[in-house]
Design a protein around this motif. Structure first.
Motif, PDB file in Angstrom:
ATOM      1  N   CYS A 127      -1.045 -20.000  -6.195  1.00 23.58           N
ATOM      2  CA  CYS A 127      -1.273 -18.804  -7.016  1.00 23.58           C
ATOM      3  C   CYS A 127      -0.791 -17.545  -6.324  1.00 23.58           C
ATOM      4  CB  CYS A 127      -2.765 -18.653  -7.334  1.00 23.58           C
ATOM      5  SG  CYS A 127      -3.147 -17.169  -8.308  1.00 23.58           S
ATOM      6  N   VAL A 128      -0.124 -16.694  -7.094  1.00 28.06           N
ATOM      7  CA  VAL A 128       0.183 -15.317  -6.707  1.00 28.06           C
ATOM      8  C   VAL A 128      -0.514 -14.408  -7.708  1.00 28.06           C
ATOM      9  CG1 VAL A 128       1.971 -13.579  -6.436  1.00 28.06           C
ATOM     10  CG2 VAL A 128       2.417 -15.923  -5.715  1.00 28.06           C
ATOM     11  N   HIS A 129      -1.376 -13.525  -7.252  1.00 30.56           N
ATOM     12  CA  HIS A 129      -2.099 -12.654  -8.173  1.00 30.56           C
ATOM     13  C   HIS A 129      -1.165 -11.659  -8.848  1.00 30.56           C
ATOM     14  CE1 HIS A 129      -5.721 -14.051  -5.974  1.00 30.56           C
ATOM     15  NE2 HIS A 129      -6.287 -13.852  -7.144  1.00 30.56           N
ATOM     16  N   GLY A 130      -1.225 -11.590 -10.162  1.00 31.93           N
ATOM     17  CA  GLY A 130      -0.326 -10.726 -10.913  1.00 31.93           C
ATOM     18  C   GLY A 130      -0.658  -9.256 -10.830  1.00 31.93           C
ATOM     19  N   ASP A 131      -1.895  -8.910 -10.392  1.00 26.25           N
ATOM     20  CA  ASP A 131      -2.294  -7.500 -10.361  1.00 26.25           C
ATOM     21  C   ASP A 131      -1.952  -6.821  -9.046  1.00 26.25           C
ATOM     22  OD1 ASP A 131      -4.461  -9.266  -9.369  1.00 26.25           O
ATOM     23  OD2 ASP A 131      -5.484  -7.387  -8.944  1.00 26.25           O
ATOM     24  N   SER A 132      -1.437  -7.559  -8.083  1.00 27.73           N
ATOM     25  CA  SER A 132      -1.048  -6.969  -6.806  1.00 27.73           C
ATOM     26  C   SER A 132       0.245  -6.178  -6.964  1.00 27.73           C
ATOM     27  CB  SER A 132      -0.844  -8.076  -5.760  1.00 27.73           C
ATOM     28  OG  SER A 132      -0.183  -7.574  -4.624  1.00 27.73           O
ATOM     29  N   SER A 153       2.600  -5.918  -5.001  1.00 25.63           N
ATOM     30  CA  SER A 153       3.712  -6.691  -4.442  1.00 25.63           C
ATOM     31  C   SER A 153       3.830  -8.081  -5.067  1.00 25.63           C
ATOM     32  CB  SER A 153       3.528  -6.829  -2.922  1.00 25.63           C
ATOM     33  OG  SER A 153       2.268  -7.397  -2.604  1.00 25.63           O
ATOM     34  N   ALA A 154       3.167  -8.301  -6.211  1.00 27.89           N
ATOM     35  CA  ALA A 154       3.098  -9.636  -6.813  1.00 27.89           C
ATOM     36  C   ALA A 154       4.471 -10.220  -7.109  1.00 27.89           C
ATOM     37  CB  ALA A 154       2.263  -9.581  -8.090  1.00 27.89           C
ATOM     38  N   LEU A 155       5.321  -9.446  -7.779  1.00 28.68           N
ATOM     39  CA  LEU A 155       6.635  -9.975  -8.148  1.00 28.68           C
ATOM     40  C   LEU A 155       7.469 -10.265  -6.908  1.00 28.68           C
ATOM     41  CD1 LEU A 155       8.743 -10.775 -10.209  1.00 28.68           C
ATOM     42  CD2 LEU A 155       9.383  -8.361 -10.428  1.00 28.68           C
ATOM     43  N   THR A 156       7.435  -9.371  -5.937  1.00 26.87           N
ATOM     44  CA  THR A 156       8.193  -9.584  -4.698  1.00 26.87           C
ATOM     45  C   THR A 156       7.723 -10.843  -3.987  1.00 26.87           C
ATOM     46  OG1 THR A 156       8.539  -7.211  -4.430  1.00 26.87           O
ATOM     47  CG2 THR A 156       8.826  -8.587  -2.474  1.00 26.87           C
TER      48      THR A 156
END
Length: 258
Positions: A223-228, A230-233
């Motif tokens: 999981c990568v949190h979408g609200d961070s 830097s999420a997309l990076t």
């Protein structure tokens, strides 16, 4: 060494004119999307739009129910009985299934959000409340649970389909729990560091922790949190580094379209 893994992100967390994250960008990278169901975030238009984007990208959809606490983004514990939690989760899953149906796709799994997810990972009674809601809605729905958690154990006890998750952007305690967000170092914001840690995990099955030796975890999804910010990076970097290590992305459940 596992040659494929799922990459998921918590998405659809905007509502009304308020925008959270770059869902369109992340949906071009991940293989599964946990979409907010109108509790901690999301609304009918956002749920539908995110489901449409997921379908367009061939991304598997999961429902992401949480406490109905938009001000706290679902990261505060709201006092509720287990029966109330079951009903809340069931209604949110039903809402997401309806939005997905309008978008011509289907919800394949459920992952509880924030404080609810943390409680379900530690408290077997909360885990059972969440699992009962999922099973009541459909025996075909799977659970996505923190690796080694009470929710994972409860789903197996109830003979439900369950998949294990690790986090790209969160630090771990020696007992396998996530470092609370209130503590320093809980969030990993450097994409290179997060990616290297995951490649190492995929090679060894061992996750670094805050103190002591790495621990063994099972993982079907990252999981990568979408609200961070830097999420997309981080998502892009993780995907690239995994690919360069010979590890492909593959959803743990195939995308379902109607």
């Amino acid at each position: 060494m596992t040659r494929s893994i799922d990459l998921n992100s918590d998405l659809g967390e905007s509502y009304g004119p308020w925008v959270m994250g770059d869902d369109e960008g992340i949906l071009a990278v991940v293989s599964s999307a946990n979409i907010a169901c109108g509790g901690h975030a999301g609304d009918p238009e956002t749920m539908y739009a995110t489901a449409m984007l997921a379908r367009k990208n061939g991304v598997t959809i999961g429902a992401h129910p949480g406490y109905a606490d938009r001000e706290g983004f679902g990261r505060r514990i709201i006092p509720m009985s287990c029966d109330q939690i079951t009903r809340m989760v069931a209604v949110q899953i039903g809402a997401m299934m309806s939005a997905a149906a309008l978008a011509g796709t289907e919800v394949a799994y459920v992952k509880p959000h924030g404080a609810l997810g943390n409680l379900a990972a530690e408290d077997i009674s909360i885990a059972a409340a969440v699992a009962r809601a999922v099973r009541a809605i459909s025996p075909d729905l799977a659970l996505l649970a923190l690796s080694g958690s009470a929710l994972e154990r409860q789903a197996r006890h109830m003979d439900m389909p369950v998949y294990s998750e690790i986090f790209a952007d969160r630090a771990y305690l020696p007992d396998g729990r996530l470092v609370p967000r209130s503590k320093p170092g809980a969030l990993l914001t450097d994409a290179a560091t997060a990616a290297r840690r995951l490649v190492g995990f995929m090679e060894t099955g061992l996750m670094p922790v805050t103190s002591g030796p790495p621990i063994s975890l099972e993982a079907h999804s990252i999981c990568v949190h979408g609200d961070s910010p830097s999420a997309l990076t981080i998502a892009q970097f993780v995907r690239r580094e995994l690919s360069e290590a010979g590890i492909s992305l593959s959803p743990f459940i195939a995308s379902r379209t109607i």
